[in-house]
Each structure stands twice: as structure tokens, then as C-alpha cells.
Design a protein around this motif. Structure first.
Motif, mmCIF file in Angstrom:
data_model
loop_
_atom_site.group_PDB
_atom_site.id
_atom_site.type_symbol
_atom_site.label_atom_id
_atom_site.label_comp_id
_atom_site.label_asym_id
_atom_site.label_seq_id
_atom_site.Cartn_x
_atom_site.Cartn_y
_atom_site.Cartn_z
ATOM 1 N N SER A 161 0.845 -1.195 0.000
ATOM 2 C CA SER A 161 0.000 0.000 0.000
ATOM 3 C C SER A 161 0.883 1.249 0.000
ATOM 4 O O SER A 161 1.847 1.341 0.758
ATOM 5 C CB SER A 161 -0.906 -0.004 1.231
ATOM 6 O OG SER A 161 -1.668 1.180 1.295
ATOM 7 N N VAL A 162 0.540 2.236 -0.874
ATOM 8 C CA VAL A 162 1.307 3.483 -0.977
ATOM 9 C C VAL A 162 0.471 4.635 -0.438
ATOM 10 O O VAL A 162 0.728 5.187 0.627
ATOM 11 C CB VAL A 162 1.743 3.747 -2.429
ATOM 12 C CG1 VAL A 162 2.545 5.038 -2.526
ATOM 13 C CG2 VAL A 162 2.560 2.578 -2.951
ATOM 14 N N HIS A 163 -0.533 5.043 -1.160
ATOM 15 C CA HIS A 163 -1.549 5.971 -0.688
ATOM 16 C C HIS A 163 -2.799 5.722 -1.519
ATOM 17 O O HIS A 163 -2.792 4.941 -2.483
ATOM 18 C CB HIS A 163 -1.083 7.434 -0.745
ATOM 19 C CG HIS A 163 -0.694 7.919 -2.102
ATOM 20 N ND1 HIS A 163 -1.602 8.179 -3.101
ATOM 21 C CD2 HIS A 163 0.533 8.191 -2.639
ATOM 22 C CE1 HIS A 163 -0.985 8.596 -4.186
ATOM 23 N NE2 HIS A 163 0.323 8.608 -3.937
ATOM 24 N N ALA A 164 -3.894 6.382 -1.168
ATOM 25 C CA ALA A 164 -5.199 5.998 -1.695
ATOM 26 C C ALA A 164 -5.256 5.972 -3.219
ATOM 27 O O ALA A 164 -5.770 5.018 -3.811
ATOM 28 C CB ALA A 164 -6.268 6.942 -1.130
ATOM 29 N N VAL A 165 -4.748 7.013 -3.900
ATOM 30 C CA VAL A 165 -4.872 7.081 -5.359
ATOM 31 C C VAL A 165 -4.094 5.949 -6.026
ATOM 32 O O VAL A 165 -4.609 5.239 -6.902
ATOM 33 C CB VAL A 165 -4.400 8.451 -5.881
ATOM 34 C CG1 VAL A 165 -4.382 8.460 -7.414
ATOM 35 C CG2 VAL A 165 -5.305 9.557 -5.364
ATOM 36 N N VAL A 166 -2.832 5.762 -5.611
ATOM 37 C CA VAL A 166 -2.021 4.688 -6.197
ATOM 38 C C VAL A 166 -2.615 3.334 -5.860
ATOM 39 O O VAL A 166 -2.650 2.419 -6.695
ATOM 40 C CB VAL A 166 -0.564 4.792 -5.709
ATOM 41 C CG1 VAL A 166 0.233 3.567 -6.148
ATOM 42 C CG2 VAL A 166 0.085 6.057 -6.229
ATOM 43 N N ASP A 167 -3.123 3.199 -4.626
ATOM 44 C CA ASP A 167 -3.730 1.932 -4.235
ATOM 45 C C ASP A 167 -4.940 1.602 -5.097
ATOM 46 O O ASP A 167 -5.167 0.435 -5.456
ATOM 47 C CB ASP A 167 -4.135 1.969 -2.759
ATOM 48 C CG ASP A 167 -2.938 1.967 -1.821
ATOM 49 O OD1 ASP A 167 -1.816 1.732 -2.311
ATOM 50 O OD2 ASP A 167 -3.117 2.196 -0.611
ATOM 51 N N ILE A 168 -5.705 2.603 -5.463
ATOM 52 C CA ILE A 168 -6.886 2.353 -6.302
ATOM 53 C C ILE A 168 -6.473 1.907 -7.696
ATOM 54 O O ILE A 168 -7.068 0.975 -8.271
ATOM 55 C CB ILE A 168 -7.770 3.617 -6.353
ATOM 56 C CG1 ILE A 168 -8.455 3.813 -4.998
ATOM 57 C CG2 ILE A 168 -8.798 3.520 -7.475
ATOM 58 C CD1 ILE A 168 -9.145 5.151 -4.852
ATOM 59 N N THR A 169 -5.448 2.539 -8.290
ATOM 60 C CA THR A 169 -5.003 2.100 -9.622
ATOM 61 C C THR A 169 -4.456 0.674 -9.559
ATOM 62 O O THR A 169 -4.692 -0.116 -10.484
ATOM 63 C CB THR A 169 -3.934 3.054 -10.188
ATOM 64 O OG1 THR A 169 -2.804 3.098 -9.299
ATOM 65 C CG2 THR A 169 -4.495 4.445 -10.359
ATOM 66 N N ASN A 170 -3.747 0.335 -8.487
ATOM 67 C CA ASN A 170 -3.253 -1.034 -8.341
ATOM 68 C C ASN A 170 -4.415 -2.008 -8.124
ATOM 69 O O ASN A 170 -4.368 -3.148 -8.598
ATOM 70 C CB ASN A 170 -2.283 -1.126 -7.168
ATOM 71 C CG ASN A 170 -0.928 -0.519 -7.487
ATOM 72 O OD1 ASN A 170 -0.523 -0.461 -8.651
ATOM 73 N ND2 ASN A 170 -0.224 -0.050 -6.475
#
Length: 789
Positions: free
Chosen positions: A243-252
Motif C-alpha cells: 500500500s502506498v496511498h489511496a490514489v495509487v492503491d486504487i489504480t493497483n
């Protein structure tokens, strides 16, 4: 690829247990490499909050805590963890709970009552993320069962998806496949187009045919600092994604769920519109991992008006990365040609989840759906206002041709004919459009199945879903014909058997090797370099078999193996003026002692004459050994003073000798290492057998000792003696070689044994003596040899 079993079961309802699930997936070609249950080794553990902490009156390292589990009753627990503090939510094992092999009971620790045990991750058998107690978020429900809260009724599936099945590198793809296997419906995620509440958009231009489709959408006023929801973070972690942060997590998350790689740009860091183009000469890019790469002219990049901002299909750039402080973002989802992207990541030393999927093929119809899913999740979690969704295509994609599936071919390949309804249902469950025609069916493969091109591909799909273990087993019936066995060609198996008898084991090595290794063994030849190598250590085609075999020997020696004899038959690839020449060769390596260790065996190390004897043993199998010649030969891979070439009837067969000392030292080998490499087609040529009656008359043997110059090859002496010995000579052999006292310097004494026999009568002494004198005279004239007194 790994993913949560619980997540997969949300998409398709099946009543199989984990073992059955793994078996069915594996038998359908989606091999399950590992199945790991997440169930903790505990029961009766609940979530508690520490409400008070005091020092223990009798122990400096212990603390006396008061904890609350939401039932209105305070409990006293003694704890020694360094991170215990007021307000902390952590696991509490109540009296009667089981933690590992321990049954928790009320007890007194140094005189103070403890009504349970506060637990750390190591004690619960969970992955350790911090020292001391396991720290739970403030939102964890007090008194809730820890197993339920962490959703530990789950397992991790690790699958070895083959390169042709890129459509299964997602939960959706795997669920679709599983539903087809089980013949059950599957529930795709409900995705609706997000409401457009902003007019912000960027201009998109595609200037390279490798980009088939590019979808972009701006989302403004995003709060990227919000915490990623536990359910989303947990699914990422169980899929092996940090987990990185919300936006990156959503793309992943969208990548894992649907199989569409996505990237988010910081909208404020972009300059102008987006262009998909080839990299400029000497253009560089600093990537998200902080590494800087110099781009190749055929690299595909995502650029703004200023510079390249992402390596297309591989990794984004650091300059436009979304951070927790970003407010406006640009999301991208694209479809790239798999062939155009193959190997591009590897040559930069990269391998990402995106490149792994794009190199195998991503559904060209997926980007818009993935964009809708990602924008919807961002709005639900981070807020924001979405702009219009922009979709640009390089050119209209041609429709895939329909494939004819004939019932007769299905019967031929499978050995039986499945029911027509079964065939149709199987193909339709995979998303294929099936229409009945005269000889069978006309089938249209879906956009995500890049591996279905021909009729045999459809037959494979029918067999796969029918179940390989359910196919009927019948004894094959076929007419058997005796194969031809040419008398002038030695069977390859005979060579292998002879090498097995000599203690060799067969090896199979890669056809491609490291350029440095190739250079040391064959420096005069420029090898064929692979355009898309597996790694830099396997980037050129071998021109000899020896490098791979010597590496295998090195591998074994480094693992305490001392007696090593290996051989290999295989192709070598040698560039020539007219193209690439593929030569079939036989090679061997040996090291260690002549005999296996034993109380009655000598411990002499193998030497040049051992490998020579092995080569002669192989050549003798062809029955034409009397024409075999050995000659000193210089070879870059062999010891300058211990190498030779071998010929038969004037035809070069190959080389043998000791490995060059420089190579032995560079590879850290325990020498001496002996090697041979022969042309396989040449040594398989055999003399045609010819019958010859046995003579009833006695043999006559004469031994002679000659003084001859030491630099004259023994083979030349034998050849001269053989020509002079007359038509009745049956055999001649060396029985002695001597240098030392009594022999002049620069000479040596050779003992030669000659055997005569006549087919029709007994030879007289004077006849034999004439032949002996003829031999001595010929040797004297040719080499100044004299009889030794």
C-alpha cells in the motif's frame, strides 16, 4: 500471480474446498503453485482498548493495564510489551482462549492478577509488522472477534499463469475461467460511468502505432491524503502489493481486479497535453523508483509538451507522480501492442506488474471500463470532480476472423466426440460466440483471448473444460512397421550407451549463454545476439556446447561434487557468410580421479590420455578406427600443450584436450578439467560390415625396438610401418615407449609389435623376416630410425 481466495469466491459461487479448487484450476491449465491458509493459530481472541497503564509493583519490565472490550467491564492484564499505552487497540486473549499451543487462563504474574493476555503478531502466528503488541486501527470494533475482523478465513493462491494466458492475470479473468470450469455463473463488478461534474480535460495525441487506444480522465479536488480503506489495503497486501496511498492503491486495485494497468499523473505537474510517441535520441527519464534510464529510439513514452513523463506500459515518471499533497490528477488507461512492448522493460533492468501484463496482451476493450471503475473508487474514497472521459484510438481495429471448428477434427484429436450441446456450452462459457454450420461450428473468439487463433486452439479449450482427467482412455491401434536401420550409420543411442558405460551422465544446457563466456571459449567468432533475451547472462546463441557443459561442471563442483562426467548432444549456432549454420555436436566434460575412491584404487587425477581414450572408444564403435588420426591442435578454449584434433579418413571430427588454465582459473574450477567436442553427423558415419573368414593357420608375431627422434609423431610411424609390412599384416601395436638412460638425448625408444597371418597357408620364417626388414628399411629412410641393440 497471487490473490485472495475469498476475493475470488466473491465473483463466482462454488462449493469446492481449497484442495478441490486448486486441483480444478491446475487441471484446466492454470497451475496452482502454492495454497497458503491465513487462518491464525488462535481462537477466542478479541479486540480490546487499553484504558490505563501502571508500573508493576514487583517487576520493572512489566506493566499493569486496564483494558475494555466494550461490554462495560474493565479487565486487568499484566503486559511486558514496550509499545503498550493508553488508547491502544490490540488483541486480547481472554481466559479460555487458545494461542498456539497455549490455553490462556487467569493467573498471577509476580503477585498481580492477569485476566488474559495482550498479544503480538508473532504470538498469533501472523506476519510481524512491529515489535511488541499488534496495533489495530482506532476503528477496530471493541469486543469483535479478531479472526473475523482480519478476515482470516481466507487463503492465498499462488498461480503460475503461462505467457499465453494474460487474460487470467486478474480476479475477473480468473473468475471467468473458474465459472467456465465449474459451469456456474459469475458476478462481475457493477461499474457505472461516473458523474461528470468538471469540464477539465487534456488534449491527447497518438503518434505511434504501438498504442492502439488511450483513455484519459481528469479528476479535480481529490484528497489523496485520506487513509486507504482496510478492505482495499487488505486485498492489495494479500495479492503481494504494498500500500502506498489511496490514489495509487486504487489504480493497483483496478489492475488486480480487472487486469488493466493504469497510471495517475499529478495534473498540476503536466505541461500541456498528452502525446504517445517514440522516445527522442538520448532522451532520459527519471522513473518512480528514482532510477534514471536513457531511452532507446524504439521505446514508447507518454510525454507532455515539455518531455517524456512515463515509460509506456512499464512505469511512470517521478516528476509527475501523485503524492498525498496532490489535488488534481489525470488518470490513464491504454492498450498497447504486446509485440511492440516485448522485452522493452527487461533491457532497462525492469519488470513491473504493468509490463508483465502488457507483454502478454491486455484486452483492448478494457480501458474504458477500467477508467470508470477507478474514477468511481476515487470519488467514493478521495472525493473529487470528474471531467469528461477522453478516448483516442490510433486506428480502427480490424475484426478478428471467425474460426471454423469441425466435428470431425474434434473427434480426431480427442479420440471421441463430445455432445454438441457440451461443445457449444463450453465455448460460450469462455465468452465465445458460437454459430452452428454444416460441418460443425463457426466461432468468434472474444477480444481478451489473444491465444485463440486456429481450430486446434478451440479443440484445446473444449478438452480443457471437459477435463483432461475425464477424457476416455482407449488403447491406440496403429499399424507398426519396422524402421530402416542403415548399416553405414551408427545409432545415436549406441554412443549414449557407450558414454553411460564410461560413467558419464547426460546433461541439457541452454542454447544461449553469456557474451563473456562465449568470448572466452570462441573469441574468433561473433555469435548471434538475441533481440529479446531472458537475461543478460543468456543473450547470445552458443557456437559450442562446451560453455554450458563447463558451467554445469562448475555448478556441481561448487556443491562438493568431485567425480563429474557429463555429456550433451545439441545444436550449435555459427554465423557464416551465407547465414546461420546449425551444427549438431556431441561434447563431454570430465574432472576428478581416474577411479572412484576405494581402498584398492589409485587416486590418480584424470589427464589428457583419459579423454583421448574416451574419444577413441567412441570412434571405434563405427568400425573404421584404422583411419583415425590425431594431431596437435591449437584451440582458444584448450590448454596450448594438451589439445588435439581428431580426423577419420581425412575428415575433421572435432577436438579434445584439457581446458585452458585461464578459463579454469576464471571459473574457479578444480582442475584438471578435460573436454571433447565432436561433430555428431561425422562420428555417426560407420563402415559397412563385411564378412571375412577366419584363418585356420597360425599367426606369426615379431617385436622390434627402434631408436627414433622424439618429435616424430607415433601415428606417422605406424602408418609408414603398415604400408611396408605387406598384405598379410593383421595388426600392429606399440608395446613400449622409453626415454632415459641408454637412449641418446632427443630420441626415444619405441617398441612395435607386428602380427602376420595368411588365409590359405602357414607363413615361413624367411617370408616374415623379409617383411620385418622392409618395415625397418622404410622407417630408416623416412625417419632415420635404427634398430635398438
Amino acid at each position: 500471480m497471487q490473490l485472495s481466495e475469498r476475493w475470488l469466491r466473491e465473483w463466482v459461487e462454488i462449493d469446492w474446498d481449497g484442495e478441490r479448487l486448486c486441483h480444478e484450476l491446475t487441471m484446466a491449465g492454470l497451475e496452482v503453485d502454492a495454497y497458503r491458509s491465513l487462518a491464525g493459530g488462535f481462537a477466542g481472541v478479541v479486540i480490546a482498548q487499553v484504558t490505563a497503564v501502571q508500573a508493576h509493583p514487583q517487576a520493572d519490565r512489566l506493566r499493569v493495564t486496564e483494558v475494555d472490550i466494550g461490554d462495560g467491564q474493565s479487565r486487568q492484564v499484566v503486559c511486558g510489551a514496550s509499545n503498550v499505552r493508553v488508547g491502544l487497540r490490540c488483541p486480547l486473549a481472554l481466559p479460555g482462549a487458545r494461542v498456539g499451543d497455549r490455553l490462556i487462563q487467569e493467573s498471577r504474574l509476580r503477585g498481580v492478577l492477569s485476566q488474559g493476555m495482550l498479544c503480538g503478531e508473532d504470538e498469533l502466528g501472523l506476519e510481524v509488522s512491529c515489535d511488541g503488541l499488534m496495533e489495530l486501527p482506532p476503528t477496530a470494533p471493541l469486543g469483535g472477534d479478531l479472526q473475523d475482523y482480519l478476515q482470516l478465513d481466507d487463503a492465498i493462491l499462488e498461480l503460475g499463469i503461462t505467457p499465453n494466458r494474460g487474460d487470467c492475470l486478474s480476479v475477473a479473468g480468473l473468475a471467468r475461467e473458474l465459472a467456465a470450469i465449474a459451469q456456474r455463473p459469475w458476478q462481475a463488478a457493477a461499474i457505472a460511468p461516473p458523474a461528470v461534474t468538471s469540464d477539465d480535460q487534456v488534449a491527447v495525441s497518438i503518434q505511434h502505432p504501438a498504442c492502439q487506444r488511450y483513455v484519459a480522465q481528469v479528476v479535480r479536488d481529490v484528497d489523496a491524503s485520506v487513509a486507504t480503506p482496510d478492505w482495499l489495503r487488505r486485498r492489495l497486501e494479500r495479492s503481494g502489493v504494498r500500500s502506498v496511498h489511496a490514489v495509487v492503491d486504487i489504480t493497483n486495485y483496478v489492475l488486480l481486479e480487472l487486469g488493466q494497468p493504469m497510471h495517475a499523473f499529478d495534473r498540476d505537474a503536466l505541461h500541456g497535453g498528452i502525446t504517445v510517441r517514440a522516445a527522442h535520441p538520448q532522451e532520459s527519464l527519471t522513473l518512480l523508483d528514482a532510477s534514471t534510464v536513457t531511452l532507446y529510439p524504439d521505446d514508447l513514452v507518454i510525454a507532455d509538451a515539455k518531455q517524456a513523463q512515463a515509460l509506456a506500459g512499464i512505469m511512470g515518471g517521478q516528476a509527475t507522480a501523485v503524492t498525498r499533497q496532490s489535488r488534481h490528477i489525470l488518470l490513464e488507461a491504454a492498450s498497447f501492442d504486446a509485440v511492440a512492448l516485448a522485452g522493452k522493460a527487461r533491457r532497462h533492468g525492469l519488470h513491473t506488474d504493468a509490463s508483465h501484463r502488457f507483454e502478454r496482451g491486455v484486452d483492448p476493450e478494457l480501458p474504458v471500463r477500467a477508467m470508470q471503475r477507478a474514477v468511481g473508487l476515487i470519488q467514493a474514497i478521495c472525493g473529487g470532480h470528474a471531467g469528461p472521459c477522453q478516448e483516442v484510438s490510433a486506428a480502427e481495429q480490424a475484426a478478428r476472423p471467425a474460426i471454423r471448428l469441425r466435428a470431425a477434427q474434434l473427434q480426431r484429436y480427442l479420440g471421441f466426440m463430445p455432445a454438441a450441446d457440451t461443445v457449444v456450452a463450453s465455448l460460450q462459457s469462455l465468452g465465445m460466440q458460437v454459430d452452428a454450420v454444416a460441418e460443425g461450428w463457426q466461432v468468434q473468439a472474444p477480444s481478451w483471448r489473444f491465444d485463440v487463433h486456429e481450430e486446434v486452439d478451440l479443440i484445446e479449450e473444449v478438452a480443457r473444460l471437459y477435463g483432461y482427467d475425464h477424457l476416455p482412455v482407449e488403447t491406440p491401434q496403429a499399424a507398426l512397421h519396422l524402421g530402416r536401420a542403415p548399416e553405414q550409420e551408427l545409432p545415436r543411442e549406441r554412443l549414449h550407451a557407450a558414454l553411460f558405460d564410461l560413467g558419464y551422465q547426460e546433461a541439457i544446457t541452454y542454447s544461449f549463454i553469456a557474451p563473456e563466456l562465449q568470448q572466452s571459449f570462441d573469441p574468433q567468432l561473433q555469435p548471434l545476439r538475441l533481440r529479446n533475451p531472458i537475461s543478460s547472462e543468456l543473450s547470445v546463441m552458443r557456437t559450442r556446447l562446451l560453455p554450458g557443459l563447463v558451467q554445469a561442471l562448475q555448478f556441481n563442483q561448487h556443491r562438493q561434487q568431485t567425480q563429474i562426467r557429463l555429456f550433451e548432444t545439441g545444436l550449435c549456432f555459427r554465423p557464416t557468410a551465407t547465414g546461420l549454420s546449425q551444427e549438431l555436436r556431441l561434447a563431454g566434460v570430465l574432472a576428478g580421479t581416474r577411479h572412484a575412491p576405494g581402498w584398492c584404487q589409485s587416486r590418480d587425477a584424470l589427464d589428457f590420455y583419459d579423454v583421448k581414450a574416451h574419444v577413441e572408444h567412441l570412434l571405434a564403435l563405427a568400425g573404421d578406427f584404422d583411419t583415425v588420426e590425431h594431431e596437435v591442435h591449437a584451440d582458444a578454449a584448450l590448454h596450448p600443450g594438451q589439445s588435439a584434433t581428431v580426423r577419420r579418413a581425412g575428415v575433421d571430427l572435432g577436438v579434445y584436450g584439457r581446458l585452458h588454465p585461464d578459463i579454469e582459473q576464471a571459473m574457479g574450477l578444480n582442475g584438471p578439467v578435460l573436454v571433447f567436442e565432436l561433430s555428431l553427423p561425422a562420428i555417426l558415419q560407420a563402415r559397412k560390415p563385411a564378412a571375412r573368414p577366419l584363418s585356420r593357420f597360425p599367426e606369426v608375431r615379431r617385436d622390434i625396438a627402434l631408436l627414433i627422434a622424439a618429435d616424430i609423431a607415433a601415428a606417422r610411424v605406424l602408418e609408414t610401418a603398415k604400408k611396408a609390412a605387406g598384405p598379410w599384416l593383421r595388426d600392429l601395436q606399440w608395446f613400449d615407449v622409453y626415454q632415459g638412460q641408454g637412449v641418446p638425448t632427443g630420441q626415444r625408444s619405441l617398441g612395435l609389435s607386428l602380427l602376420w597371418q595368411h588365409d590359405e597357408r602357414t607363413l615361413q620364417d624367411d617370408e616374415v623376416q623379409k617383411d620385418v626388414e622392409a618395415v625397418v628399411t622404410a622407417l630408416k629412410e623416412a625417419y632415420a630410425a635404427v634398430l635398438r641393440e
